[in-house]
Write a protein that holds these residues in place. Structure first.
Motif, PDB file in Angstrom:
ATOM      1  N   THR A   2     -28.505  41.363 -20.455  1.00  0.00           N
ATOM      2  CA  THR A   2     -28.488  41.208 -19.019  1.00  0.00           C
ATOM      3  C   THR A   2     -29.807  40.989 -18.480  1.00  0.00           C
ATOM      4  OG1 THR A   2     -28.687  43.948 -19.169  1.00  0.00           O
ATOM      5  CG2 THR A   2     -26.419  42.992 -18.606  1.00  0.00           C
ATOM      6  N   SER A   3     -30.130  39.788 -18.117  1.00  0.00           N
ATOM      7  CA  SER A   3     -31.339  39.395 -17.691  1.00  0.00           C
ATOM      8  C   SER A   3     -31.432  38.446 -16.700  1.00  0.00           C
ATOM      9  CB  SER A   3     -32.090  38.737 -19.008  1.00  0.00           C
ATOM     10  OG  SER A   3     -31.605  37.499 -18.973  1.00  0.00           O
ATOM     11  N   VAL A   4     -32.306  38.193 -16.002  1.00  0.00           N
ATOM     12  CA  VAL A   4     -32.634  36.880 -15.221  1.00  0.00           C
ATOM     13  C   VAL A   4     -33.689  36.047 -15.855  1.00  0.00           C
ATOM     14  CG1 VAL A   4     -31.981  38.062 -12.875  1.00  0.00           C
ATOM     15  CG2 VAL A   4     -34.190  38.553 -13.750  1.00  0.00           C
ATOM     16  N   ALA A   5     -33.227  34.910 -15.930  1.00  0.00           N
ATOM     17  CA  ALA A   5     -34.063  34.052 -16.719  1.00  0.00           C
ATOM     18  C   ALA A   5     -35.343  33.607 -16.043  1.00  0.00           C
ATOM     19  CB  ALA A   5     -33.216  32.892 -17.342  1.00  0.00           C
ATOM     20  N   VAL A   6     -36.302  32.808 -17.047  1.00  0.00           N
ATOM     21  CA  VAL A   6     -37.325  32.399 -16.498  1.00  0.00           C
ATOM     22  C   VAL A   6     -37.219  31.084 -16.040  1.00  0.00           C
ATOM     23  CG1 VAL A   6     -38.793  33.498 -18.104  1.00  0.00           C
ATOM     24  CG2 VAL A   6     -37.903  31.468 -18.668  1.00  0.00           C
ATOM     25  N   HIS A   7     -38.251  30.590 -15.213  1.00  0.00           N
ATOM     26  CA  HIS A   7     -38.209  29.360 -14.492  1.00  0.00           C
ATOM     27  C   HIS A   7     -38.231  28.152 -15.484  1.00  0.00           C
ATOM     28  CE1 HIS A   7     -39.397  25.794 -11.937  1.00  0.00           C
ATOM     29  NE2 HIS A   7     -38.687  26.418 -11.159  1.00  0.00           N
ATOM     30  N   ILE A  37     -27.819  39.029  -9.323  1.00  0.00           N
ATOM     31  CA  ILE A  37     -27.043  39.673  -8.422  1.00  0.00           C
ATOM     32  C   ILE A  37     -26.749  41.207  -8.895  1.00  0.00           C
ATOM     33  CG2 ILE A  37     -24.750  39.733  -7.611  1.00  0.00           C
ATOM     34  CD1 ILE A  37     -24.891  36.648  -7.781  1.00  0.00           C
ATOM     35  N   VAL A  38     -26.319  41.354 -10.269  1.00  0.00           N
ATOM     36  CA  VAL A  38     -26.047  42.579 -10.806  1.00  0.00           C
ATOM     37  C   VAL A  38     -26.936  43.438 -11.143  1.00  0.00           C
ATOM     38  CG1 VAL A  38     -23.705  41.473 -10.819  1.00  0.00           C
ATOM     39  CG2 VAL A  38     -25.284  41.786 -12.963  1.00  0.00           C
ATOM     40  N   ALA A  39     -28.506  43.063 -11.550  1.00  0.00           N
ATOM     41  CA  ALA A  39     -29.391  43.682 -12.245  1.00  0.00           C
ATOM     42  C   ALA A  39     -29.496  44.972 -11.466  1.00  0.00           C
ATOM     43  CB  ALA A  39     -30.629  43.082 -12.233  1.00  0.00           C
ATOM     44  N   PRO A  40     -29.544  45.368 -10.188  1.00  0.00           N
ATOM     45  CA  PRO A  40     -29.670  46.741  -9.376  1.00  0.00           C
ATOM     46  C   PRO A  40     -28.580  47.637 -10.033  1.00  0.00           C
ATOM     47  CG  PRO A  40     -30.414  44.992  -7.871  1.00  0.00           C
ATOM     48  CD  PRO A  40     -29.757  44.121  -9.182  1.00  0.00           C
ATOM     49  N   CYS A 171     -17.973  43.597 -14.959  1.00  0.00           N
ATOM     50  CA  CYS A 171     -17.392  42.316 -15.294  1.00  0.00           C
ATOM     51  C   CYS A 171     -18.462  41.286 -15.482  1.00  0.00           C
ATOM     52  CB  CYS A 171     -16.164  42.210 -14.362  1.00  0.00           C
ATOM     53  SG  CYS A 171     -14.865  43.017 -14.197  1.00  0.00           S
ATOM     54  N   TRP A 172     -19.260  41.112 -14.528  1.00  0.00           N
ATOM     55  CA  TRP A 172     -20.474  40.306 -14.644  1.00  0.00           C
ATOM     56  C   TRP A 172     -21.372  40.469 -15.720  1.00  0.00           C
ATOM     57  CZ3 TRP A 172     -21.227  35.393 -12.999  1.00  0.00           C
ATOM     58  CH2 TRP A 172     -20.695  35.059 -11.740  1.00  0.00           C
ATOM     59  N   ALA A 173     -21.329  41.713 -16.176  1.00  0.00           N
ATOM     60  CA  ALA A 173     -22.413  42.202 -17.170  1.00  0.00           C
ATOM     61  C   ALA A 173     -21.751  41.529 -18.599  1.00  0.00           C
ATOM     62  CB  ALA A 173     -22.444  43.598 -17.584  1.00  0.00           C
ATOM     63  N   LEU A 174     -20.367  41.371 -18.440  1.00  0.00           N
ATOM     64  CA  LEU A 174     -19.589  40.725 -19.841  1.00  0.00           C
ATOM     65  C   LEU A 174     -20.144  39.172 -19.799  1.00  0.00           C
ATOM     66  CD1 LEU A 174     -16.228  42.186 -19.640  1.00  0.00           C
ATOM     67  CD2 LEU A 174     -18.002  42.964 -21.094  1.00  0.00           C
ATOM     68  N   ILE A 175     -20.143  38.851 -18.841  1.00  0.00           N
ATOM     69  CA  ILE A 175     -20.614  37.356 -18.584  1.00  0.00           C
ATOM     70  C   ILE A 175     -21.835  36.865 -19.077  1.00  0.00           C
ATOM     71  CG2 ILE A 175     -20.850  35.180 -16.909  1.00  0.00           C
ATOM     72  CD1 ILE A 175     -18.537  36.540 -15.488  1.00  0.00           C
TER      73      ILE A 175
END
Length: 485
Positions: A2-7, A37-40, A171-175
């Motif tokens: 679960t991450s938001v990626a770098v630029h 979207i789902v990190a928080p 569900c998005w965490a599975l993605i």
């Protein structure tokens, strides 16, 4: 992961063929937006979940003054008298259920209705000294610390809307897990030793996801049966495939009285097993004293001619021999209405295979239905075992430590993901990875996402919203196009 990626402009290029690089970018973009979207929500779920793992020891310590007696009781007064004592402490309040003491030094817990209504409504627990009938104290179960933690964990204090948000995030965490695994396998974090602080951060994120990913996915899947939308669908699948709790056709009575235990079957502290909540409850027979005239069942007042709670327990005990004190909790749900039954639930603290539910006729004490683990379908058994492991109680302390580790890993993934994005994002821009130029690559990734969307409908619905926003807004509005990339 679960991450938001770098630029993309600052990410080292992956040493892969051109087609793979395009696919990498497409997967990366979905991973980025999913994490953003789902990190928080995932952070809240991980923190509250790690706290709720310690519910039992915390509440044993917090409420020891009303749950534990100063000295063991040599002889207890009748449960009926203890219920009457609780009723006098809260006059005009319905009795929901009774939890007899599990040991000589434990109090009796009488759960009475509280201010909440509807499914999963919490009551007020009145603790009674079984030796004297003295009320030791009252606890509003809807206001305890762990109840608040559970509510935040399950619905973010926002009711049905919160439940749907939590389910969508899960569900998005599975993605995220699927796309993160691909990015780790094809990306530089697995191949290159980190030389800078940012590279080390990326490596911590990647290795945490790779190491704990399987357990995190299990946590998500085992928690989804509690969700309102997906969980309801799962129960319907169980019913249609015959892989649920025991079939009502196996028993002589299949009618469903209006007061089926009603909210009691969904009460967090006095419920039948999850997979048995929808089983029809057989009706009690005719009052042997002559008809059903007499008292009503409101307030836990029994019908005229009904047997006592002790007699109902005595009738159920021969089929509850596997419920050993200390390892198993007994809960008694009082009859609801003229046709209502006593429901005695044996709920093991560890292995759900020892669970058993018994319905006893409130007039003659005859066991109408007794069902347990052997009667459960494969899917129902899987769900029950998954819930026990999810709560960290199936395999004792080792189970709890593993689940706690998964929660802490999820916290690490979320924090490092957001941190990486924040350090690398260009000024004034979100810094999303660039779109794949090859539409065939995009369609391939979308096909995989579509399969996940069908399996998890709320995720699929939000995917459509994301695609619509990307096509209608992010690409067409210049300011948004510059900001999101």
């Amino acid at each position: 992961m679960t991450s938001v990626a770098v630029h993309p402009d600052t990410e080292p290029a992956t040493p892969s063929p051109r087609g793979t690089s395009r696919r990498y970018r497409a997967v990366w973009r979905w991973h980025f937006y999913a994490g953003l979207i789902v990190a928080p929500v995932l952070l809240v779920l991980a923190i509250t979940g790690s706290i709720y793992l310690f519910k039992e020891p915390f509440e044993e310590w917090r409420y020891q003054d009303v749950r534990t007696l100063a000295a063991p009781v040599a002889g207890a007064i009748p449960l009926s008298d203890q219920i009457d004592a609780a009723r006098r402490a809260r006059p005009g309040t319905d009795v929901m259920s009774v939890i007899p003491p599990a040991a000589p030094d434990r109090s009796t817990r009488v759960i009475m209705s509280g201010t909440e209504t509807g499914p999963f409504a919490q009551g007020v627990s009145v603790y009674v000294d079984p030796g004297t009938g003295r009320v030791l104290g009252q606890i509003d179960d809807s206001a305890t610390f762990m109840r608040v933690v559970r509510t935040v964990h399950g619905e973010l204090l926002a009711g049905t809307a919160g439940d749907r948000i939590v389910e969508t995030a899960a569900c998005w965490a599975l993605i995220l897990a699927a796309t993160g695994t691909y990015l780790w396998w094809r990306g530089p974090a697995r191949r290159r030793a980190p030389r800078t602080g940012r590279a080390r951060l990326r490596r911590v994120h990647a290795l945490t996801g790779a190491g704990a990913g399987v357990v995190i996915v299990f946590l998500i899947l085992s928690g989804l049966p509690w969700s309102g939308f997906w969980g309801d669908g799962l129960q319907r699948v169980q019913e249609k495939t015959g892989s649920t709790s025991p079939s009502a056709d196996s028993f002589p009575n299949t009618s469903t009285p209006p007061a089926l235990s009603g909210d009691l079957s969904q009460h967090p502290d006095a419920k039948v097993p999850w997979s048995a909540e929808r089983l029809p409850v057989p009706p009690s027979g005719t009052d042997p004293a002559g008809g059903h005239a007499g008292h009503t069942a409101t307030g836990g007042v029994l019908q005229q001619g009904a047997i006592t709670v002790e007699q109902a327990l005595a009738a159920a005990r021969p089929v509850l021999r596997g419920c050993r004190p200390g390892d198993c909790d007994l809960k008694v749900l009082l009859p609801g209405g003229r046709e209502g039954v006593y429901t005695v639930v044996a709920e093991p603290r560890r292995d759900p295979a020892g669970s058993r539910t018994v319905h006893v006729d409130q007039y003659n004490g005859r066991v109408l239905v007794s069902y347990g683990w052997p009667e459960y379908g494969v899917l129902a058994k899987t769900v029950e075992q998954g819930i026990a492991i999810h709560e960290g109680r199936r395999f004792g302390p080792a189970n709890l430590v593993v689940m706690l580790g998964a929660c802490l890993a999820l916290v690490t993934l979320t924090v490092t993901g957001v941190w990486m994005w924040w350090k690398r994002r260009p000024a004034g821009r979100v810094g999303a990875p660039a779109r794949a130029a090859d539409r065939r690559t995009t369609f391939g990734v979308l096909a995989i996402m579509a399969v996940l969307g069908l399996l998890f409908p709320l995720a699929g619905l939000t995917m459509l919203v994301a695609l619509a926003a990307d096509g209608l807004l992010l690409r067409r509005v210049p300011r948004l196009r510059r900001a999101f990339g």
